[in-house]
Enzyme design. Sequence first.
Site, short mmCIF file in Angstrom:
data_model
loop_
_atom_site.label_atom_id
_atom_site.label_comp_id
_atom_site.label_asym_id
_atom_site.label_seq_id
_atom_site.Cartn_x
_atom_site.Cartn_y
_atom_site.Cartn_z
N ASP A 142 68.54 23.24 -6.92
CA ASP A 142 69.88 23.64 -7.41
C ASP A 142 69.95 25.13 -7.76
O ASP A 142 70.38 25.49 -8.86
CB ASP A 142 70.25 22.81 -8.65
CG ASP A 142 70.03 21.33 -8.45
OD1 ASP A 142 70.29 20.85 -7.33
OD2 ASP A 142 69.61 20.65 -9.41
N GLU A 165 79.73 17.11 -5.14
CA GLU A 165 79.13 17.87 -6.25
C GLU A 165 78.89 19.31 -5.80
O GLU A 165 79.27 19.71 -4.70
CB GLU A 165 77.80 17.24 -6.68
CG GLU A 165 76.74 17.23 -5.58
CD GLU A 165 75.49 16.45 -5.96
OE1 GLU A 165 75.47 15.84 -7.05
OE2 GLU A 165 74.54 16.44 -5.16
#
Length: 365
Positions: free
Chosen positions: A49, A265
């Site tokens: 991420d 997301e």
Amino acid sequence: MTKGMYIAALCGMAGIGLAATTALVAQDKPANAKRFLSQPLVKSIYTADPSAHVFAGKIYVYPSHDVPTAIADDDLGNEYAMHDYRVLKMDRIGAPVTVGPVALDVKQVPWASQQMWAPDAAYKNGTYYLYFPARDKTKDKNGLGKFMIGVATSKSPMGPFKADPKPIAGAFSMDPAVFTDADGKSYMYFGGIWGGQLQRWKDGKFDPNGSDTDLLQDGQPALTGKVARMNPDMKSLAETPRDAVILDANGKPILGGDHEKRFFEASWMFKRGGQYYYTYSTGDTHFLNYATGTNPYGPFTYRGHFLLPVQGWTTHHSIIQTGGKWWLFYADTQLSNKNHLRNVKVTELHFNNDGTIQTIDPLVK
């Protein structure tokens, strides 16, 4: 795409969850079975991420810090048991990478209980801001807290960061990403379905007994990420969050059943040539997509994929411009071959003359 990833993508498009696709993804072996477009930035820890930024001429990457766990893969993401952050630093793309010490631990966040997932960072007037999601100390039907978004500050881009005692009012779910426009106004994008719980926040109120995946309304407009302008303090929202709506070529909202296009997301916003690029992950179909608009709120028109599936369940990314080029930071599971133990990578991002992004295949055939 390898055979295992291809089957997993088909399962995702059919609405089969993470737990069901994991066994298929795990059939892929590490580097012996394929060559990868890019190599991990660091190998001493697992990272994912990646939120990349250029501060004072240096590149800083704010990733999740993946940790080993015996928790089985599930659709809630319980196996992603990250509990702290460590910042990566490099002078330029390709230069040696420094792994910083612990910048913030969940034990230092008064309101949080567990699972410090994908963060972001910003800088203003001598202060660095770290934005992060974590579960609070309430309990839902699964015995888990709800995801909220917090903020912590430091005078150094590497930390340590000191967390505010409460989460940011009005922000919820996960995956905060802060974009500052040319006029100095900053906007926070956030939200993620399934384990990110966005599907439980109808009308801005959390339902502790709500769906664990999505609304299962394939013929209705898809759930969208949220966007809100921030106050000058960079710690609070100036307005009620609104939907970051994604439209198709005919100006109609992308539908929930269109798993290759709809938002899941990992919002990330950047601006190029006067256009706003809203980028995001499709989650269970494993693509990174982009949509463009004329202002930071949208609506945004869907343009296509810019990263094909990586090895692993999904990816979460960031995009920056440095050294006269554009760069995509992402992650896969090359080092571990386990969905919850990932490694951050970077590759150059190329644009066509009309502003469209050239699609990247992270696996070299």
